[in-house]
Design a protein around this motif. Structure first.
Motif, short mmCIF file in Angstrom:
data_model
loop_
_atom_site.label_atom_id
_atom_site.label_comp_id
_atom_site.label_asym_id
_atom_site.label_seq_id
_atom_site.Cartn_x
_atom_site.Cartn_y
_atom_site.Cartn_z
N GLY A 39 -0.71 -9.34 10.17
CA GLY A 39 0.53 -9.14 9.30
C GLY A 39 0.08 -9.09 7.80
N ALA A 40 -0.72 -10.13 7.57
CA ALA A 40 -1.15 -10.16 6.03
C ALA A 40 -2.04 -9.06 5.68
N GLY A 41 -2.90 -9.10 6.69
CA GLY A 41 -4.13 -7.99 6.66
C GLY A 41 -3.51 -6.40 6.45
N GLY A 42 -2.39 -6.15 7.39
CA GLY A 42 -1.98 -4.95 7.18
C GLY A 42 -0.98 -4.63 6.07
N ALA A 43 -0.31 -5.79 5.48
CA ALA A 43 0.32 -5.63 4.23
C ALA A 43 -0.51 -5.37 3.16
N ILE A 44 -1.69 -5.94 3.06
CA ILE A 44 -2.66 -5.66 2.11
C ILE A 44 -3.31 -4.29 2.18
N ILE A 45 -3.39 -3.69 3.17
CA ILE A 45 -3.65 -2.31 3.52
C ILE A 45 -2.65 -1.34 3.02
N VAL A 46 -1.51 -1.74 3.47
CA VAL A 46 -0.35 -0.86 2.77
C VAL A 46 -0.41 -0.88 1.41
N PHE A 47 -0.17 -1.98 0.58
CA PHE A 47 -0.14 -1.96 -0.80
C PHE A 47 -1.36 -1.53 -1.37
N ALA A 48 -2.49 -1.49 -0.78
CA ALA A 48 -3.73 -0.86 -1.25
C ALA A 48 -3.43 0.64 -1.12
N LEU A 49 -2.91 1.29 -0.26
CA LEU A 49 -2.66 2.51 0.22
C LEU A 49 -1.64 3.17 -0.96
N PHE A 50 -0.76 2.19 -1.10
CA PHE A 50 0.23 2.33 -2.25
C PHE A 50 -0.20 2.42 -3.64
N GLY A 51 -1.34 1.79 -3.85
CA GLY A 51 -1.93 1.94 -5.06
C GLY A 51 -2.57 3.09 -5.38
N ILE A 52 -3.23 3.65 -4.31
CA ILE A 52 -3.95 5.20 -4.30
C ILE A 52 -2.89 5.99 -4.43
N PHE A 53 -1.96 5.77 -3.83
CA PHE A 53 -0.76 7.10 -3.86
C PHE A 53 -0.37 6.94 -5.49
N LEU A 54 -0.15 5.75 -6.01
CA LEU A 54 0.39 5.76 -7.40
C LEU A 54 -0.81 6.50 -8.24
N LEU A 55 -2.01 6.42 -8.08
CA LEU A 55 -3.13 6.89 -8.99
C LEU A 55 -3.15 8.16 -8.59
N ALA A 56 -2.88 8.71 -7.49
CA ALA A 56 -2.92 10.18 -7.10
C ALA A 56 -1.68 10.86 -7.94
N ILE A 57 -0.54 10.42 -7.55
CA ILE A 57 0.54 11.04 -8.40
C ILE A 57 0.80 10.96 -9.98
N PHE A 58 0.02 9.94 -10.65
CA PHE A 58 0.12 9.79 -11.97
C PHE A 58 0.07 11.12 -12.88
N LEU A 59 -1.09 11.81 -12.76
CA LEU A 59 -1.09 13.06 -13.60
C LEU A 59 -0.06 14.23 -13.27
N PRO A 60 -0.02 14.50 -11.79
CA PRO A 60 1.24 15.31 -11.65
C PRO A 60 2.58 15.13 -11.93
N SER A 61 2.78 13.65 -12.01
CA SER A 61 4.30 13.14 -12.44
C SER A 61 4.47 13.53 -13.98
N LEU A 62 3.32 13.13 -14.70
CA LEU A 62 3.13 13.10 -16.29
C LEU A 62 3.26 14.84 -16.45
N ALA A 63 2.71 15.61 -15.83
CA ALA A 63 2.58 17.05 -16.06
C ALA A 63 3.80 17.47 -15.56
N VAL A 64 4.62 17.26 -14.83
CA VAL A 64 5.85 17.78 -14.33
C VAL A 64 6.95 17.30 -15.45
N ALA A 65 6.84 16.30 -15.75
CA ALA A 65 7.84 15.44 -17.01
C ALA A 65 7.64 16.39 -18.04
#
Length: 191
Positions: A63-89
């Protein structure tokens, strides 16, 4: 659905204009993905807690390992959407005929808050918070506002409204389509 992923196609394009639909569908997409990550993280975290309370080291680790993977993927997602979010705003602000630099305006309140904290002044920190709040509400109003009809200093109207004669070329007609006769269509002189 097309508007939801348009910022990925215009990844770091800060020039031009974006419709409300593009901005708010992008915001909805980010919100839905965020909810998915939160639900997965909470479910895996709860599995880890439940496993620990029952004395199972295997369930806790999984469970802890899965949660860490989910939050790591979430961090990657946030990095991936940073520029498009700024650009569309920025493009959304351009559609309402405002400079994209307004996106940095809420930082004024943060700077005032930090200065107030450094001076040990709660009043200055409160004023900074209020300044940031007012500027944030102003930006939100602009994001909800309809764009300027016709071309503005940032480019042509993404809805295709307005023409060289100043009359409406068919609000809502779509790109490249001629307006129907009637309201909004150029009138022919009868003489």
């Amino acid at each position: 659905m097309e508007f939801m992923f348009m910022p990925f196609r215009r990844y770091a394009e800060f020039s031009g204009r974006s419709r409300r639909m593009e901005y708010w569908m992008w915001t909805l997409f980010i919100f839905v993905v965020y909810l998915v990550f939160v639900v997965l993280g909470v479910a895996l975290g709860a599995t880890a807690i439940l496993g620990a309370s029952q004395g199972s080291s295997g369930g806790t680790a999984a469970g802890a390992g899965g949660a860490i993977i989910v939050f790591a993927l979430f961090g990657i997602f946030l990095l991936a959407i940073f520029l498009p979010s700024l650009a569309v705003a920025v493009r959304r602000l351009h559609d309402t005929d405002h400079s994209g630099w307004w996106i940095l305006a809420p930082m004024i309140g943060s700077v005032i808050q930090v200065a107030g904290g450094a001076m040990h002044s709660q009043v200055v920190a409160l004023v900074g918070g209020l300044v940031g709040l007012v500027i944030g509400v102003l930006l939100l109003v602009w994001y909800f506002s309809d764009g300027t009809a016709g071309a503005n200093r940032f480019g042509p109207d993404p809805k295709g409204r307005g023409g060289p004669g100043g009359y409406d070329q068919g609000y809502g007609q779509g790109y490249g389509q001629q307006p129907a006769q009637g309201y909004g269509a150029p009138q022919q002189n009868s003489w």
